[in-house]
Design an enzyme around this catalytic site. Structure first.
Site, PDB file in Angstrom:
ATOM      1  CG  ASP A  33     -11.013 -19.282 -33.069  1.00  0.00           C
ATOM      2  OD1 ASP A  33      -9.927 -19.798 -33.420  1.00  0.00           O
ATOM      3  OD2 ASP A  33     -11.219 -18.807 -31.940  1.00  0.00           O
ATOM      4  CG  ASP A  37     -16.016 -22.433 -35.183  1.00  0.00           C
ATOM      5  OD1 ASP A  37     -15.290 -23.321 -34.686  1.00  0.00           O
ATOM      6  OD2 ASP A  37     -16.277 -21.358 -34.604  1.00  0.00           O
ATOM      7  CB  SER A  82       5.415 -41.792  -7.422  1.00  0.00           C
ATOM      8  OG  SER A  82       5.829 -40.702  -6.764  1.00  0.00           O
ATOM      9  CD  GLU A 123      10.510 -33.982 -19.571  1.00  0.00           C
ATOM     10  OE1 GLU A 123       9.462 -34.205 -18.929  1.00  0.00           O
ATOM     11  OE2 GLU A 123      11.036 -34.820 -20.314  1.00  0.00           O
ATOM     12  CE  LYS A 125       6.823 -33.567  -9.637  1.00  0.00           C
ATOM     13  NZ  LYS A 125       5.426 -33.387  -9.318  1.00  0.00           N
ATOM     14  CG  ASP A 127       0.643 -28.800  -9.127  1.00  0.00           C
ATOM     15  OD1 ASP A 127       0.434 -30.006  -8.909  1.00  0.00           O
ATOM     16  OD2 ASP A 127       0.461 -27.915  -8.277  1.00  0.00           O
ATOM     17  NE  ARG A 146       1.388 -42.386 -10.151  1.00  0.00           N
ATOM     18  CZ  ARG A 146       1.452 -42.495  -8.833  1.00  0.00           C
ATOM     19  NH1 ARG A 146       0.528 -41.958  -8.092  1.00  0.00           N
ATOM     20  NH2 ARG A 146       2.441 -43.138  -8.262  1.00  0.00           N
ATOM     21  CD  GLU A 186       0.789 -34.160 -14.297  1.00  0.00           C
ATOM     22  OE1 GLU A 186       1.214 -35.298 -14.625  1.00  0.00           O
ATOM     23  OE2 GLU A 186       0.618 -33.818 -13.109  1.00  0.00           O
ATOM     24  CE1 TYR A 238       4.642 -38.194 -17.473  1.00  0.00           C
ATOM     25  CE2 TYR A 238       3.651 -36.034 -17.214  1.00  0.00           C
ATOM     26  CZ  TYR A 238       3.736 -37.371 -16.852  1.00  0.00           C
ATOM     27  OH  TYR A 238       2.921 -37.862 -15.868  1.00  0.00           O
ATOM     28  CE  LYS A 302      10.650 -37.093 -17.215  1.00  0.00           C
ATOM     29  NZ  LYS A 302       9.565 -36.979 -18.194  1.00  0.00           N
ATOM     30  CE  LYS A 326       6.923 -30.993  -5.299  1.00  0.00           C
ATOM     31  NZ  LYS A 326       5.985 -31.978  -5.084  1.00  0.00           N
ATOM     32  CB  CYS A 420      -0.344 -44.200  25.012  1.00  0.00           C
ATOM     33  SG  CYS A 420      -1.575 -44.321  23.720  1.00  0.00           S
ATOM     34  CB  CYS A 423      -3.880 -47.407  26.015  1.00  0.00           C
ATOM     35  SG  CYS A 423      -2.110 -47.367  25.739  1.00  0.00           S
ATOM     36  CB  CYS A 436       1.699 -46.366  22.457  1.00  0.00           C
ATOM     37  SG  CYS A 436       0.598 -47.477  23.341  1.00  0.00           S
ATOM     38  CB  CYS A 441      -2.724 -49.035  22.517  1.00  0.00           C
ATOM     39  SG  CYS A 441      -3.139 -47.327  22.133  1.00  0.00           S
TER      40      CYS A 441
HETATM   41  S1  IVH Z   1       7.749 -38.269 -15.754  1.00  0.00           S
HETATM   42  C1  IVH Z   1       7.913 -42.364 -13.278  1.00  0.00           C
HETATM   43  N1  IVH Z   1       7.615 -35.768 -16.349  1.00  0.00           N
HETATM   44  O1  IVH Z   1       4.688 -35.695 -11.495  1.00  0.00           O
HETATM   45  C2  IVH Z   1       7.658 -40.977 -13.439  1.00  0.00           C
HETATM   46  N2  IVH Z   1       6.152 -36.553 -14.642  1.00  0.00           N
HETATM   47  O2  IVH Z   1       5.324 -36.375  -8.770  1.00  0.00           O
HETATM   48  C3  IVH Z   1       7.250 -40.632 -14.805  1.00  0.00           C
HETATM   49  N3  IVH Z   1       4.674 -34.853 -13.721  1.00  0.00           N
HETATM   50  O3  IVH Z   1       3.049 -38.774 -11.491  1.00  0.00           O
HETATM   51  C4  IVH Z   1       6.685 -39.289 -14.849  1.00  0.00           C
HETATM   52  N4  IVH Z   1       5.354 -33.191 -14.989  1.00  0.00           N
HETATM   53  O4  IVH Z   1       2.110 -36.918 -12.954  1.00  0.00           O
HETATM   54  C5  IVH Z   1       7.125 -36.729 -15.563  1.00  0.00           C
HETATM   55  N5  IVH Z   1       7.603 -33.579 -17.044  1.00  0.00           N
HETATM   56  C6  IVH Z   1       7.109 -34.530 -16.260  1.00  0.00           C
HETATM   57  C7  IVH Z   1       6.081 -34.287 -15.322  1.00  0.00           C
HETATM   58  C8  IVH Z   1       5.640 -35.333 -14.519  1.00  0.00           C
HETATM   59  C9  IVH Z   1       4.515 -33.562 -14.028  1.00  0.00           C
HETATM   60  C10 IVH Z   1       3.922 -35.556 -12.662  1.00  0.00           C
HETATM   61  C11 IVH Z   1       3.486 -36.944 -13.005  1.00  0.00           C
HETATM   62  C12 IVH Z   1       3.972 -37.819 -11.882  1.00  0.00           C
HETATM   63  C13 IVH Z   1       4.198 -36.803 -10.802  1.00  0.00           C
HETATM   64  C14 IVH Z   1       5.191 -37.296  -9.783  1.00  0.00           C
END
Ligand code: IVH
Length: 679
Positions: A33, A37, A82, A123, A125, A127, A146, A186, A238, A302, A326, A420, A423, A436, A441
């Protein structure tokens, strides 16, 4: 200018970029580092003596933006859709089957080979927060969140502070750099940095972030980039969004190219030869994911072939070529204190469990949706029960099961309402839901009016939930059309309304009459119609009357409108009370015409089926297909009785003959252009 200085500066920048790549992308720094620097210090000092040589992509220029009062809106050229979720191996296999079915139904097997060799890329996912990054000639120009998928916030200045994001591509071969390219990924905050950040906040007496994702979102949306720069945000890229003429054929190639450009791609992606391999790869990470130093809430599966991406297309929410797997969310135990009933804007009664507050996945949970009354019965949920709760889709908590062994005998069964709660009119059972249907209402009316006046709809400033509550309770208004007959002297006596704010509200109401048709369509509150679907309908029909006259078939033909949505539109407009309210809106002078409508000519494309064949001069295949899809047309690869237009370039081959035989309209490129220019 001293040539030596220019050279020296460029050399230093190149060196720093190289080491940035080693550190952030390859995870294998070559220098300490301290040495890094020193390079930065030298560059800074040279730049400060020669400020004219400072360029925006210099490594010294990451921080320096001024705080802003709000972010500007950023329209996505390619929507940021999404991903649909699955929670089990079976659902993943069903996804694979669905893809095969779709390809087969569209008579596409001939072009894609037998659909039994679909490869998947799996891949992590991540968070975090989805972002998009635009590079022009390899230089980072703009970045955004987004948002709603079509429009986000321009957070360029904050993104420039994220060291994983190269301000200039790291690859040295300039022939590979496209003039314009969009990279998506992400932004996340590693777990250890999240803990340190929260510790610091606790010591400073500041509110803590509930989880790393909230911390990353909060940091990215800070109005002062200097504060964002202090948060060690990271990126995993990604995919590409817009990629112009770049010739990628697989998702794997895209990932490799993103890495070559110098953006970090999560290293744990895997090319799987079929769905079985993808399923086992997903399973293999469930236990291991807690060893990672970032949050993973599942896996993303994918289709590898980009040609299949094009063929499968998207719904208005998510592409059909991708699905997420998930992992099961965390659970907690708590007690149900009461069950209350909410009435939604379309009259659905939803039971809600009021819980003893309990921490769960980083937030405190005190309410959980019970979805419907059958669910209460099925799970035998009683007031006073101890229950297990979890967050479904990470946001809305739900009751998983009752801990029957903990019952004391004092628990009370919940009586399904016959009326309801708002109402008192009798409710109707519709499948598993209680509804309802009283058009008067008040609970529904309030929700509908709140939605009507909200930002994404008619955007009536000053007409918020509290005021609407009062107006409905005092019977000043009953539905959203009544807003337009509100008088100044009806507003002034209300709580927290002064003469001036009442006049402002009257002006805002007046101004809202001129909103474009898509705002009105959205504001009507038709089930399944959000901002985007409203825009699609507005473009396709041009006037409210035409939309009201549309048949299910006409609606269903629109590329982005599915059968369920089509039916809810028909149901909505067939209600006589709705018709009265719409007549009132019209009488009040609310605009019912689109500014940017595609007139009759549009219906020449919208919902129609196109096949493209032969060599085109003015377009690539993808370009012409994108134009058709953007105008809500459909593209398929084989000519059939359902094909409306064949667009034929040079040397068209057998599709041309088939189209002639079937009497399909055949257009050359000029003919196609005439068709779109009519719009
Ligand atoms: S592909 C059309 N790849 O998950 C979708 N998304 O729940 C293209 N995310 O909005 C996204 N890891 O923000 C993709 N390896 C990954 C991801 C990923 C996290 C997020 C992304 C998306 C959300 C959907």
């Amino acid at each position: 200018m001293n040539k030596n200085v220019i050279e020296k500066i460029e050399n230093l920048r190149a060196k720093i970029r190289y080491h940035d790549g080693k550190y952030y992308v390859d995870n294998s720094p070559e220098i300490a580092d301290y040495e890094y620097d020193q390079l930065m210090i030298e560059l800074r000092s040279l730049e400060s003596s020669h400020p004219k040589l400072i360029t925006p992509d210099s490594p010294t220029q990451r921080v320096g933006g001024e705080p802003v009062s709000e972010f500007t809106s950023f329209e996505h050229r390619v929507p940021m859709l999404s991903i649909d979720n699955t929670y089990s191996d079976e659902e993943l296999r069903e996804f694979d089957k669905r893809i095969r079915r779709m390809l087969k139904d569209a008579h596409l097997n001939d072009e894609v080979g037998q659909a039994d060799d679909i490869e998947y890329v799996v891949e992590h996912k991540i968070d975090g927060i989805a972002i998009t990054l635009w590079y022009e000639n390899g230089v980072f120009t703009r970045g955004a969140t987004r948002g709603n998928g079509f429009r986000g916030d321009d957070v360029t200045t904050n993104l420039r502070t994220v060291k994983d994001i190269p301000l200039r591509f790291l690859c040295t071969d300039h022939t590979e750099i496209p003039p314009e390219i969009e990279i998506r990924g992400e932004i996340y905050l590693p777990d250890k940095d999240f803990q340190m950040l929260n510790q610091g906040r606790e010591e400073a007496g500041e509110a803590q972030f509930a989880n790393p994702r909230n911390a990353a979102a909060g940091s990215l949306k800070l109005l002062d980039p200097n504060t964002t720069a202090k948060r060690p945000l990271r990126l995993f890229a990604y995919s590409f969004g817009f990629y112009g003429d770049s010739k990628f054929t697989t998702h794997i190639e895209c990932l490799e190219s993103i890495e070559k450009f110098g953006l970090p791609v999560n290293p744990h992606y895997k090319l799987c030869k079929d769905i079985d391999e993808a399923v086992s790869y997903c399973n293999s990470w469930e236990a291991k994911k807690s060893d990672l130093d970032y949050q993973v809430d599942g896996m993303v599966i994918k289709v590898n072939s980009l040609e299949l991406h094009d063929r499968l297309g998207s719904t208005s929410k998510a592409p059909r070529w991708v699905i997420s797997y998930k992992y099961h969310p965390e659970e907690a135990t708590t007690r149900i204190e009461a069950i209350t009933v909410q009435v939604g804007k379309t009259g659905t009664l939803t039971p809600v469990a009021e819980l003893s507050p309990v921490p769960l996945s980083g937030t405190t949970v005190s309410r959980a949706s019970l979805h419907n009354f059958d669910e209460i019965e099925r799970k035998d949920i009683r007031v006073g029960d101890n229950v297990v709760v979890q967050k479904a889709g990470e946001i809305i908590p739900q009751v998983v099961k009752v801990l029957v062994g903990k019952r004391t005998g004092n628990e009370k069964r919940f009586d399904v309402p016959e009326r309801c709660p708002a109402c008192e009119s009798e409710v109707t059972k519709e499948e598993v839901y209680l509804k309802c249907y009283n058009p008067l209402c008040t609970a529904q009316a309030k929700r509908r009016i709140i939605y009507f006046a909200s930002r994404n709809a008619m955007d009536i400033e000053g007409l918020g939930p509290a005021l609407i509550e009062q107006l409905v309770d005092k019977k000043v208004i009953r539905n959203y059309a009544d807003i337009y007959s509100l008088k100044l002297d009806e507003l002034v006596p209300l709580e927290r309304v002064g003469e001036k704010s009442a006049q402002n509200l009257i002006d805002a109401i007046e101004e809202s009459k001129a909103r474009d048709l898509h705002c009105l369509i959205c504001a009507l509150g038709i089930q399944n119609i959000g901002t985007h679907a409203a825009e699609v309908l507005s473009k396709n029909f041009g006037t409210l009357d035409r939309l009201m006259d549309a048949s299910v078939e006409e609606l269903d033909e629109i590329f982005e409108i599915g059968e369920i949505t089509a039916k809810s539109i028909i149901n909505f407009f067939s209600n006589s009370h709705t018709q009265d309210v719409i007549n009132k809106l019209k009488a009040a002078g609310v605009n019912v015409k689109a500014t940017h409508s595609k007139t009759d000519a549009v219906s020449d494309i919208a919902g129609k089926s196109f096949v493209v064949t032969g060599t085109l001069n003015g377009y690539t295949r993808k370009e012409i297909e994108d134009i058709i899809k953007n105008l809500s047309g459909k593209v398929s690869s084989a000519v059939s009785g359902k094909t409306d237009f064949l667009i034929a370039g040079e040397s068209p081959g057998s599709k041309f003959e088939k189209a002639e035989k079937l009497g399909t309209t055949i257009l050359n490129e000029d003919g196609f252009e005439n068709l779109i220019n009519k719009i």
